[in-house]
Design a protein around this motif. Structure first.
Motif, PDB file in Angstrom:
ATOM      1  N   ALA A  57      39.317  35.463  34.043  1.00 29.14           N
ATOM      2  CA  ALA A  57      40.373  36.358  34.335  1.00 29.14           C
ATOM      3  C   ALA A  57      41.428  35.335  34.789  1.00 29.14           C
ATOM      4  N   PHE A  58      41.301  34.235  35.162  1.00 32.52           N
ATOM      5  CA  PHE A  58      42.296  33.076  35.248  1.00 32.52           C
ATOM      6  C   PHE A  58      42.938  32.895  33.943  1.00 32.52           C
ATOM      7  N   TYR A  59      42.058  32.444  33.015  1.00 38.30           N
ATOM      8  CA  TYR A  59      42.618  31.977  31.754  1.00 38.30           C
ATOM      9  C   TYR A  59      43.146  33.054  30.829  1.00 38.30           C
ATOM     10  N   GLY A  60      42.979  34.159  31.290  1.00 34.75           N
ATOM     11  CA  GLY A  60      43.626  35.525  30.764  1.00 34.75           C
ATOM     12  C   GLY A  60      45.201  35.504  31.012  1.00 34.75           C
ATOM     13  N   LEU A  61      45.329  35.249  32.554  1.00 33.78           N
ATOM     14  CA  LEU A  61      46.468  35.066  33.259  1.00 33.78           C
ATOM     15  C   LEU A  61      47.399  34.225  32.620  1.00 33.78           C
ATOM     16  N   VAL A  62      46.952  33.134  32.313  1.00 33.53           N
ATOM     17  CA  VAL A  62      47.669  31.939  31.864  1.00 33.53           C
ATOM     18  C   VAL A  62      48.059  32.258  30.905  1.00 33.53           C
ATOM     19  N   TRP A  63      47.007  32.481  29.685  1.00 36.20           N
ATOM     20  CA  TRP A  63      47.309  32.892  28.251  1.00 36.20           C
ATOM     21  C   TRP A  63      48.395  33.987  28.169  1.00 36.20           C
ATOM     22  N   ALA A  64      48.209  35.102  28.949  1.00 35.06           N
ATOM     23  CA  ALA A  64      49.147  36.048  28.799  1.00 35.06           C
ATOM     24  C   ALA A  64      50.602  35.564  29.182  1.00 35.06           C
ATOM     25  N   GLY A  65      50.749  35.020  30.477  1.00 32.94           N
ATOM     26  CA  GLY A  65      52.104  34.309  30.918  1.00 32.94           C
ATOM     27  C   GLY A  65      52.629  33.463  29.699  1.00 32.94           C
ATOM     28  N   THR A  66      51.754  32.730  29.173  1.00 32.92           N
ATOM     29  CA  THR A  66      52.191  31.679  28.233  1.00 32.92           C
ATOM     30  C   THR A  66      52.865  32.233  26.991  1.00 32.92           C
TER      31      THR A  66
END
Length: 153
Positions: A17-26
């Motif tokens: 979930a954390f990686y997904g947030l970072v990926w989506a934001g970037t």
């Protein structure tokens, strides 16, 4: 030979979930930055300041912009300088606090914001808003509000 990747099931859900947030934001920020820069010569950081100013009916203290955006206070100051030099914002002494200045969009700033916001929405639609329904968008909004409310914990 394709590169092997770990499937999400092999990663703890909190990490995924954390990686997904970072990926989506970037990815989404980069996409918007490219579109705004190309169409309006407007970096996404400038757009963020315009967005907050456009959402306020009154001039906004510069310190409030610093607290509202994802930019540091010094970045906000530099962005305001750049926007002012392009005639997009005005800076006036605060009537409530002599040490503070208030920032507002000029008519040209409103026009640019409207055009840039249309560009942002158009560029995000196929990879974000067209893919998510109202419940998805509400859930994402709830998640970031919870995270933001506890950012200093």
């Amino acid at each position: 030979m394709p590169k092997k990747k770990l499937p999400p099931a092999e990663m703890p859900v909190a990490d995924h979930a954390f990686y997904g947030l970072v990926w989506a934001g970037t990815v989404l920020t980069d996409r918007v930055d490219r579109a705004l820069s190309k169409a309006h010569d407007l970096p996404v950081s400038w757009f963020e300041v315009l967005l907050w100013l456009a959402s306020s009916p009154d001039p906004v203290p510069a310190s409030v912009l610093g607290n509202s955006t994802m930019l540091s206070r010094s970045q906000v100051s530099r962005v305001i300088d750049a926007l002012q030099s392009r005639g997009l914002v005005t800076r006036t002494p605060s009537t409530r606090d002599a040490r503070s200045v208030e920032v507002a969009l000029t008519p040209e700033g409103h026009r640019l914001f409207e055009a840039a916001d249309a560009t942002r929405r158009e560029c995000l639609a196929p990879v974000f808003t067209d893919l998510l329904d109202e419940d998805d968008l509400r859930a994402l909004s709830t998640v970031w509000q919870k995270l933001k409310a506890n950012k200093d914990a």
